[in-house]
Design a protein around this motif. Structure first.
Motif, PDB file in Angstrom:
ATOM      1  N   LYS A 155      32.365 -21.764  -0.806  1.00 23.93           N
ATOM      2  CA  LYS A 155      32.409 -22.554   0.423  1.00 23.93           C
ATOM      3  C   LYS A 155      33.828 -22.676   0.968  1.00 23.93           C
ATOM      4  N   LEU A 156      34.803 -22.723   0.083  1.00 21.59           N
ATOM      5  CA  LEU A 156      36.199 -22.789   0.535  1.00 21.59           C
ATOM      6  C   LEU A 156      36.539 -21.577   1.411  1.00 21.59           C
ATOM      7  N   THR A 157      36.121 -20.402   0.972  1.00 22.16           N
ATOM      8  CA  THR A 157      36.374 -19.190   1.755  1.00 22.16           C
ATOM      9  C   THR A 157      35.615 -19.231   3.069  1.00 22.16           C
ATOM     10  N   ASP A 158      34.383 -19.769   3.044  1.00 27.62           N
ATOM     11  CA  ASP A 158      33.560 -19.838   4.261  1.00 27.62           C
ATOM     12  C   ASP A 158      34.217 -20.676   5.356  1.00 27.62           C
ATOM     13  N   VAL A 159      34.937 -21.740   4.974  1.00 24.16           N
ATOM     14  CA  VAL A 159      35.549 -22.620   5.980  1.00 24.16           C
ATOM     15  C   VAL A 159      36.983 -22.181   6.324  1.00 24.16           C
ATOM     16  N   GLY A 160      37.366 -20.994   5.880  1.00 24.66           N
ATOM     17  CA  GLY A 160      38.664 -20.445   6.276  1.00 24.66           C
ATOM     18  C   GLY A 160      39.807 -20.750   5.339  1.00 24.66           C
ATOM     19  N   LEU A 161      39.511 -21.287   4.150  1.00 25.17           N
ATOM     20  CA  LEU A 161      40.553 -21.559   3.154  1.00 25.17           C
ATOM     21  C   LEU A 161      40.461 -20.474   2.085  1.00 25.17           C
ATOM     22  N   GLU A 162      41.271 -19.451   2.231  1.00 23.52           N
ATOM     23  CA  GLU A 162      41.155 -18.257   1.386  1.00 23.52           C
ATOM     24  C   GLU A 162      41.545 -18.555  -0.056  1.00 23.52           C
ATOM     25  N   VAL A 163      40.637 -18.234  -0.992  1.00 26.96           N
ATOM     26  CA  VAL A 163      40.890 -18.431  -2.419  1.00 26.96           C
ATOM     27  C   VAL A 163      41.560 -17.179  -2.964  1.00 26.96           C
ATOM     28  N   GLU A 164      42.824 -17.323  -3.390  1.00 22.59           N
ATOM     29  CA  GLU A 164      43.544 -16.178  -3.936  1.00 22.59           C
ATOM     30  C   GLU A 164      43.188 -15.947  -5.394  1.00 22.59           C
ATOM     31  N   SER A 165      42.990 -17.020  -6.147  1.00 18.39           N
ATOM     32  CA  SER A 165      42.607 -16.877  -7.555  1.00 18.39           C
ATOM     33  C   SER A 165      41.890 -18.132  -8.020  1.00 18.39           C
ATOM     34  N   TYR A 166      41.108 -17.953  -9.078  1.00 16.84           N
ATOM     35  CA  TYR A 166      40.371 -19.064  -9.684  1.00 16.84           C
ATOM     36  C   TYR A 166      40.264 -18.749 -11.165  1.00 16.84           C
ATOM     37  N   GLU A 167      41.158 -19.323 -11.969  1.00 18.80           N
ATOM     38  CA  GLU A 167      41.231 -18.961 -13.383  1.00 18.80           C
ATOM     39  C   GLU A 167      41.803 -20.099 -14.195  1.00 18.80           C
ATOM     40  N   ASN A 168      41.622 -19.980 -15.521  1.00 19.38           N
ATOM     41  CA  ASN A 168      42.138 -21.006 -16.425  1.00 19.38           C
ATOM     42  C   ASN A 168      43.654 -21.010 -16.416  1.00 19.38           C
ATOM     43  N   LEU A 169      44.225 -22.195 -16.593  1.00 20.76           N
ATOM     44  CA  LEU A 169      45.673 -22.329 -16.708  1.00 20.76           C
ATOM     45  C   LEU A 169      46.128 -21.712 -18.018  1.00 20.76           C
ATOM     46  N   SER A 170      47.157 -20.900 -17.953  1.00 19.88           N
ATOM     47  CA  SER A 170      47.666 -20.248 -19.158  1.00 19.88           C
ATOM     48  C   SER A 170      48.254 -21.281 -20.122  1.00 19.88           C
ATOM     49  N   THR A 171      47.999 -21.085 -21.446  1.00 17.34           N
ATOM     50  CA  THR A 171      48.549 -21.980 -22.468  1.00 17.34           C
ATOM     51  C   THR A 171      49.288 -21.154 -23.510  1.00 17.34           C
ATOM     52  N   ASN A 172      49.985 -21.850 -24.406  1.00 18.52           N
ATOM     53  CA  ASN A 172      50.720 -21.161 -25.471  1.00 18.52           C
ATOM     54  C   ASN A 172      49.795 -20.409 -26.419  1.00 18.52           C
ATOM     55  N   LEU A 173      48.531 -20.829 -26.488  1.00 20.80           N
ATOM     56  CA  LEU A 173      47.587 -20.199 -27.416  1.00 20.80           C
ATOM     57  C   LEU A 173      46.998 -18.905 -26.876  1.00 20.80           C
ATOM     58  N   ASP A 174      47.254 -18.597 -25.575  1.00 17.14           N
ATOM     59  CA  ASP A 174      46.698 -17.376 -24.991  1.00 17.14           C
ATOM     60  C   ASP A 174      47.319 -16.112 -25.565  1.00 17.14           C
ATOM     61  N   SER A 175      48.452 -16.233 -26.249  1.00 15.50           N
ATOM     62  CA  SER A 175      49.133 -15.047 -26.780  1.00 15.50           C
ATOM     63  C   SER A 175      48.612 -14.618 -28.146  1.00 15.50           C
ATOM     64  N   PHE A 176      47.665 -15.382 -28.733  1.00 12.00           N
ATOM     65  CA  PHE A 176      47.106 -15.034 -30.045  1.00 12.00           C
ATOM     66  C   PHE A 176      45.848 -14.189 -29.824  1.00 12.00           C
TER      67      PHE A 176
ATOM     68  N   ILE B  95      33.525 -24.571  10.607  1.00  7.54           N
ATOM     69  CA  ILE B  95      32.733 -25.424   9.716  1.00  7.54           C
ATOM     70  C   ILE B  95      31.255 -25.011   9.722  1.00  7.54           C
ATOM     71  N   LYS B  96      30.755 -24.662  10.888  1.00  4.59           N
ATOM     72  CA  LYS B  96      29.350 -24.258  11.003  1.00  4.59           C
ATOM     73  C   LYS B  96      29.105 -22.916  10.313  1.00  4.59           C
ATOM     74  N   GLY B  97      30.084 -22.026  10.400  1.00  2.00           N
ATOM     75  CA  GLY B  97      29.950 -20.726   9.737  1.00  2.00           C
ATOM     76  C   GLY B  97      30.061 -19.577  10.703  1.00  2.00           C
ATOM     77  N   TYR B  98      30.999 -18.659  10.442  1.00  2.00           N
ATOM     78  CA  TYR B  98      31.185 -17.502  11.321  1.00  2.00           C
ATOM     79  C   TYR B  98      29.982 -16.563  11.270  1.00  2.00           C
ATOM     80  N   ASN B  99      29.180 -16.662  10.209  1.00  2.00           N
ATOM     81  CA  ASN B  99      28.013 -15.791  10.096  1.00  2.00           C
ATOM     82  C   ASN B  99      26.956 -16.098  11.166  1.00  2.00           C
ATOM     83  N   ASN B 100      27.102 -17.231  11.855  1.00  2.13           N
ATOM     84  CA  ASN B 100      26.162 -17.570  12.928  1.00  2.13           C
ATOM     85  C   ASN B 100      26.436 -16.810  14.222  1.00  2.13           C
TER      86      ASN B 100
END
Length: 802
Positions: free
Chosen positions: A24-45, A469-474
């Motif tokens: 829905k964020l993309t639909d209302v014109g707010l482009e989502v560049e990424s959606y992922e978990n925050l990196s932690t120190n444990l990600d390197s194991f 808000i209504k949607g460009y697909n209309n």
């Protein structure tokens, strides 16, 4: 703009799932560049597999292990665990990893002469148990398909990163994003808590805004909080700051940052005990300096908006604070600032000083000027709850009155623009959810635009908000009507592109260069034109507007020759400048040719390019553009940058005053000065502004080439004429005798000297005679020969040379 979905839900009451919110964020014109978990120190194991384990050559208890991480190449690790063996699944920690048990940071190191890239871990080192006798042994059934994947599951909230366009500063705060989603029907925007703050007395530090010319601050709100205990931020606040990719500093600093990202309301906290008596908002004086929180010392120009006290500058308003009044862990009293700074002032100052901060990023796009009090309230309450202290009454100084932009919106405009209909009731709801105040009339709406939307200024902006808000697909996709497409180019533009293609077809490569050039080169081709200096050139060697196309062409020709290229032909079409005033420019197509013709050709002997090569090209180009070759007139006059005696000019007609083209060899002195190393250098210029309008359409022009199946005959003639008589005039006389029989005329010799009378010259011509109807007999040829001689002698006063 970064935030977590759980943070978004603090402002939005919704039943939508996380992935649905992202869509829905993309639909209302707010482009989502990424959606992922925050990196932690444990990600390197990582889960790893030992491919091979060999005895260390210099240590009995160590092994050298080849470790598979699911990549193209394996990693070597020196390991002392007794259970390290081939095919064992275990846990690998690479360089830069931090071991949980002792917080040791790993690095690439040599162990007994062998380089080890990381380590293999025991359960004890990872705080999984007290087992430390060997490395972790993972079960193949559970981990054989996870080699190279993270060993620890990342349980942090997923972070959304939005790409916010410059016109949407309201969405640089989580609440603004939630407001857009609520307007789109995703949920309901939660009310901001109106928990009353207990205020103790007035704000004792005097604040004044000096009404200087171009003052960059129009509102300055503040409150004094006494008796605080600055400390480490609580866990929830740390997680919020870390989700933004920032490092927590202290509770007071973290709270001001949190409010900035939460409400898009930048704040600043001063150590009140370090302020010299009062706060003065003013324009800087030239040469003033201050040390900023980024540990850089800045020297200010005149007219920059600064926050100061009686001792000097404390910070740049809306951009960055200074170290002199910065809060520390032992700070007891703070002055909290919430102000409004004019975007233009912020942009100018930050650009001059090359400073980029989160506050500057927001203020230069336009902060809500009516968010002063709400920002102070939320931050002051959080500071009081976490750090204690007594909050003073708010002191808000203004130099302007609060106003809202008003727009009259006709209901019919929406369908007219978008092609689909939305009921008035739904339009009102959407605009109301976006924060507009609405008064409904019969056929239109009177709107007061919310203060956080500086980008909405006219009715068309309202249309965009509704459709977003209504949607460009209309919006219905319609096929264009099948109508005859009209020409969009005028005749001059068509000629421009035609000449472009014509010259390119002759083997010249098109260049596209600046309209400005190096004055040193330009002076060689300037002729008698005025040099036009550029006040603020993009580089020191592009300091004038060019007076000739050749100034840039010769520069890039030399550049290519110096790199080993040979036999280069370049051209460019574009403006040259006679003066700096509008209209004082000409459109010219210029070309240069260098090197040899037929180099390395086993059939023809090579030769250097000469003026006849470019003469042929310029004449042929003009003929292809539809101009009559028979009416062309060639003179030996040319600009001084051509070789005298080896250049000429082309006129469309003998009576024309101005030439349409020049051609010839480039002057040897110029070649020498530019140090151009080539066997020959010739060029031509065609002035499009001098070309008369051609009656024929370019697409209607056809080749005049005709062929005959009958035998041709050649005859040579030599005429003695006056020394000033033009050879081209002789050609015109002969070609006009019988156009059906005389196919071509070529001059092969011009002679002055012995056996030729003074003031005379001999012109020798080769004439091809051919009929398209029959084979010519000797009597026919004799007749045309006599006619040629008599006509030439009558019209030119020439005599046939015996």
């Amino acid at each position: 703009m970064k935030f977590t979905i759980s943070w978004l839900r603090e402002h939005l009451d919704t039943k939508y799932k996380d992935n649905e919110l992202i869509e829905k964020l993309t639909d209302v014109g707010l482009e989502v560049e990424s959606y992922e978990n925050l990196s932690t120190n444990l990600d390197s194991f990582k889960v790893a597999k030992i491919i091979n384990a060999e005895q260390h050559p210099n240590a009995d208890r160590l092994k050298i292990c080849d470790v598979d991480l699911g990549q193209e190449s394996n990693v070597k690790v020196v390991c002392g665990a007794p259970n390290a063996k081939k095919d064992l699944l275990t846990v690998y920690a690479g360089p830069e990893s931090i071991i949980p048990k002792n917080n040791m940071k790993l690095a690439v190191s040599k162990i007994r002469g062998v380089t080890s890239y990381g380590m293999l871990c025991s359960e004890s080192e990872l705080n999984l148990s007290n087992e430390s006798d060997g490395i972790i042994e993972l079960k193949s059934i559970n981990y054989s398909d996870k080699i190279g994947k993270n060993f620890f599951k990342n349980n942090t909230d997923k972070v959304v990163d939005l790409s916010i366009t410059p016109n949407r500063p309201d969405c640089l705060g989580v609440r603004g994003v939630a407001r857009d989603l609520a307007a789109a029907g995703v949920g309901k925007l939660k009310n901001i808590s109106n928990k009353s703050i207990k205020k103790n007395g007035s704000q004792k530090i005097k604040v004044s805004i000096i009404k200087d010319k171009n003052q960059g601050c129009t509102i300055f709100g503040s409150c004094l909080i006494k008796g605080v205990t600055n400390k480490e931020s609580p866990k929830w606040l740390k997680e919020k700051i870390e989700s933004l990719g920032q490092k927590p500093i202290s509770a007071i600093v973290d709270i001001t940052n949190y409010v900035m990202f939460d409400l898009n309301r930048p704040l600043h906290a001063y150590d009140a005990d370090k302020i010299d008596k009062e706060i003065i908002v003013r324009n800087s004086k030239k040469g003033e300096t201050f040390e900023a929180l980024d540990n850089n010392k800045y020297k200010l120009d005149e007219g920059m908006c600064v926050i100061s006290d009686n001792s000097g500058v404390l910070g740049l308003g809306g951009i960055i604070g200074g170290t002199r009044t910065s809060t520390e862990i032992n700070t007891k009293n703070i002055l909290l600032e919430s102000a409004y700074f004019i975007p233009k002032s912020i942009r100018k100052t930050s650009k001059l000083l090359n400073i980029d901060t989160d506050a500057k990023f927001r203020f230069e796009r336009g902060i809500d000027p009516q968010s002063i009090e709400i920002g102070l309230s939320k931050a002051a309450q959080l500071i009081s709850d976490i750090c204690g202290g007594k909050i003073s009454k708010f002191d808000i100084k203004k130099t302007t009155k609060d106003t809202k932009n008003k727009i009259q919106f006709k209901n019919s405009l929406f369908k007219k623009i978008t092609g689909f209909n939305v009921k008035d009731k739904e339009i009102i709801k959407i605009l109301s959810d976006l924060g507009c105040e609405i008064s409904k009339k019969k056929l239109e709406l009177d709107l007061k635009i919310p203060s956080w939307r500086p980008d909405i200024t006219q009715p068309i902006d309202i249309v965009e908000e509704i459709v977003r808000i209504k949607g460009y697909n209309n919006i219905e996709t319609l096929e264009p009507e099948k109508t005859k497409i009209k020409d969009t180019l005028n005749k001059q533009q068509k000629l421009f592109h035609f000449l472009q293609r014509s010259v390119a077809s002759k083997g010249y490569l098109e260049t596209i260069t600046w309209s400005f050039t190096d004055s040193k080169i330009n002076n060689l081709f300037k002729e008698d034109l005025k040099e036009i200096k550029i006040v603020n050139p993009i580089s020191s060697d592009l300091d004038v507007l060019r007076n000739s196309i050749f100034s840039n062409l010769t520069f890039y020709l030399k550049k290519n020759l110096d790199r080993g290229f040979k036999d280069i032909s370049l051209f460019e079409i574009g403006p040259i400048f006679k003066d700096k005033l509008p209209g004082e420019q000409l459109t010219v197509i210029g070309a240069i040719k260098s090197g040899k013709i037929s180099r390395l050709n086993w059939i023809e002997k090579d030769r250097s390019v000469d003026l006849f090569d470019v003469k042929k090209d310029v004449i042929q180009t003009l003929v292809e553009a539809g101009y009559n070759r028979q009416s062309f007139f060639i003179r030996d006059k040319s600009p001084s940058y051509y070789h005298p005696g080896k250049a000429g000019s082309v006129y469309l007609d003998k009576d024309d005053i101005d030439p349409v083209a020049y051609f010839g060899e480039i002057h040897p002195n110029i070649i020498k000065k530019l140090d151009i190393k080539t066997e020959g250098l010739v060029g031509f210029e065609i002035y499009l502004d001098q070309l008369k309008e051609n009656k024929l359409k370019l697409k209607d022009q056809k080749s005049n080439f005709e062929y005959s199946d009958y035998q041709k005959s050649e005859r040579d003639f030599a005429f003695v004429v006056d020394k000033n008589f033009k050879a081209q005039d002789l050609i015109k006389i002969i070609s006009s005798i019988d156009k059906n029989l005389i196919r071509s005329i070529k001059i092969f010799d011009i002679y002055e000297g012995e056996n030729i009378p003074n003031g005379k010259k001999s012109i020798a011509l080769n004439v091809i005679i051919q009929s398209s109807e029959k084979t010519l007999e000797e009597s026919d040829l004799e007749k045309i020969n006599k006619l040629i001689i008599s006509t030439v002698e009558t019209k030119s006063g020439a005599k046939i040379r015996s």
